[in-house]
Write an enzyme that holds these catalytic residues in place. Structure first.
Site, PDB file in Angstrom:
ATOM      1  N   SER A  51       0.736   0.801  -2.517  1.00  0.00           N
ATOM      2  CA  SER A  51      -0.566   0.576  -1.548  1.00  0.00           C
ATOM      3  C   SER A  51      -0.007   0.488  -0.091  1.00  0.00           C
ATOM      4  O   SER A  51       0.596  -0.453   0.232  1.00  0.00           O
ATOM      5  CB  SER A  51      -1.658  -0.602  -1.926  1.00  0.00           C
ATOM      6  OG  SER A  51      -2.511  -0.746  -1.377  1.00  0.00           O
ATOM      7  N   LYS A  52      -0.677   1.245   0.767  1.00  0.00           N
ATOM      8  CA  LYS A  52      -0.622   1.138   2.198  1.00  0.00           C
ATOM      9  C   LYS A  52      -1.160  -0.335   2.621  1.00  0.00           C
ATOM     10  O   LYS A  52      -0.726  -0.736   3.787  1.00  0.00           O
ATOM     11  CB  LYS A  52      -1.084   2.296   3.028  1.00  0.00           C
ATOM     12  CG  LYS A  52      -2.694   2.310   2.887  1.00  0.00           C
ATOM     13  CD  LYS A  52      -3.040   3.452   3.828  1.00  0.00           C
ATOM     14  CE  LYS A  52      -4.624   3.536   3.914  1.00  0.00           C
ATOM     15  NZ  LYS A  52      -5.309   4.693   4.436  1.00  0.00           N
TER      16      LYS A  52
END
Length: 468
Positions: free
Chosen positions: A234-235
């Site tokens: 996940s960014k």
């Protein structure tokens, strides 16, 4: 049939390593089949798109070897709005889609355990287009949709479990599912290789291909990439931007090699493999179904191996951005006029065997180009304990008396200082290292002193002695 694959990123942020892997897999697949790689920028989310994100995608692709001018495109999804609208109008006119005015709250209130999504409430209401009506695709009530997937075989989906999904908003603009299909049809895409997270969309998109009278592509859904906790990258939580790895000092060759190992393995129980061999050996039908762990520690070790395999001139070349600074890499702490190429080339081989990412080169060589070393206080406090002043005084006298200012005599002189005090070389050289370099860890000390020179070495030891 000419194989045509596409990579279709959205310019809404930094370039995700998962996107980079998909791009490389499509790139290799196209080359293996004498096909065409198409780049399509899906830029229809006007509220989140930025021109710099698009340029970032293109630059990141250049970096990993998919260079501008070697592929078809980039095309921009926003340029195909008329085709999207025409497809939606056609599906409505042929009775394959209908208008619906249900809100999300309406859908949630009527949802059941069997069909948790939309229940087809507006199928036969005969609503007309309007400000509050979206266009939904009428999915079949019976039968199955079978997906031909190069990685996963033939995933099968019961049509009765597929809800009537939205294909156009109330303003007439197409949503992702329809726009993606229309673009692929317009561009003649024959194979779609993408991440596993898109698999739930595939039966819906395949139904749209069928409804538009075009044979669906062959699919290939590669495994999701996860972190050390086996959570999808996940960014918001993980380091996922390809540009961040580039600017930290990972080599493009390292990144290409490592990304291709996420779900696939070359022959011979190898991991570090020349790119030409990866291009020859990679087979998408050999890709694993299991989630692929993005191991940053392993990537770092890979990069160290790649760095050590460089020639001295290659190493100096790839270090250059960190020695000068760029638009995305901070300038080093020394004045540009203080930098000496000759000095750097003299110590570069010593650094090359020690660094794992290129950004580390600055901390290894900065003391050569600064007027005074940048003192690490933790190193100072550890090294400058009782007896350190005596060692520094003795080292100054021993070094000043040397006829030959080279590594071996320097080492012998400091060993003699330690022997007189019953100390091993490691204990004796600790305060000298910190006094001269500012840190307790770095390049080999005596080779560094040889390059730094007698006057600067003695002056720094004297300055440290005065500080104690």
């Amino acid at each position: 049939m000419t194989v045509r694959v596409r990579f279709a990123p959205s310019p809404t942020g930094m370039f995700h390593v998962g996107g980079a892997r998909s791009a490389l897999q499509n790139w290799i697949f196209a080359k293996q089949h004498n096909g065409v790689f198409v780049l399509r920028v899906e830029d229809t989310d006007a509220s989140r798109n930025r021109p710099e994100w698009t340029e970032g995608i293109l630059a990141a692709m250049d970096w990993i070897g998919i260079e501008r001018g070697t592929y078809e495109g980039p095309y921009y999804q926003s340029s195909y709005a008329a085709e999207h609208t025409a497809a939606a109008t056609r599906l409505y006119g042929e009775g394959r889609a209908y208008y619906c005015d249900c809100t999300r709250e309406d859908v949630a209130l009527r949802a059941t355990g069997k069909t948790p999504g939309y229940d087809g409430f507006c199928r036969d209401r005969g609503l007309a287009p309007g400000e509050k009506t979206a266009l939904r695709f009428r999915t079949p009530d019976e039968g199955e949709t079978i997906v031909n997937d190069l990685v996963r075989g033939e995933p099968t989906f019961k049509n009765e479990l597929l809800e009537d999904f939205v294909i156009a908003r109330s303003d007439g603009s197409a949503v992702f599912l329809l726009a993606n299909v229309v673009d692929d049809i317009s561009m003649g895409i024959t194979h779609v290789i993408r991440g596993e997270e898109h698999l739930p969309n595939t039966p819906k998109q395949q139904l749209l291909w069928d409804a538009l009278g075009v044979k669906p592509p062959v699919w290939g859904h590669v495994p999701v990439i996860v972190n050390e906790k086996r959570q999808k990258l996940s960014k918001r939580r993980d380091k996922v931007a390809l540009e961040a790895y580039r600017d930290e000092g990972y080599l493009a060759a390292t990144m290409r090699n490592y990304l291709m190992l996420l779900g696939w393995a070359p022959s011979g129980d190898r991991e570090i493999v020349p790119w030409s061999e990866i291009e020859a050996e990679y087979r998408i039908d050999e890709v694993s179904h299991a989630p692929a762990f993005f191991d940053v520690k392993k990537l770092r070790a890979f990069n160290g191996d790649y760095i050590r395999a460089l020639s001295p001139s290659e190493f100096a070349s790839v270090c250059a951005p960190w020695l000068t600074g760029t638009d995305t890499i901070a300038a080093p702490p020394w004045d540009p006029s203080a930098f000496s190429t000759d000095v750097f080339m003299a110590v570069a081989p010593l650094a090359q065997t020690r660094i794992a990412v290129l950004s580390e080169i600055v901390d290894y060589v900065d003391f050569f180009f600064l007027d005074e070393p940048a003192i690490d206080e933790t190193s100072w406090n550890k090294a400058m304990k009782d007896g350190a002043a005596d060692i520094l005084d003795a080292a100054t006298a021993a070094f000043s008396a040397l006829e030959s200012w080279t590594a071996e005599p320097l080492k012998e002189a400091l060993e003699a200082v330690g022997a007189e005090r019953g100390l091993k070389l490691g204990k004796t050289q600790a305060p000298v290292r910190v006094a001269v370099t500012g840190r307790s860890v770095g390049l080999p000390l005596f080779e560094s002193l040889e390059v730094l020179g007698r006057d600067r070495t003695v002056a720094r030891i004297a300055a440290a002695r005065n500080r104690i």
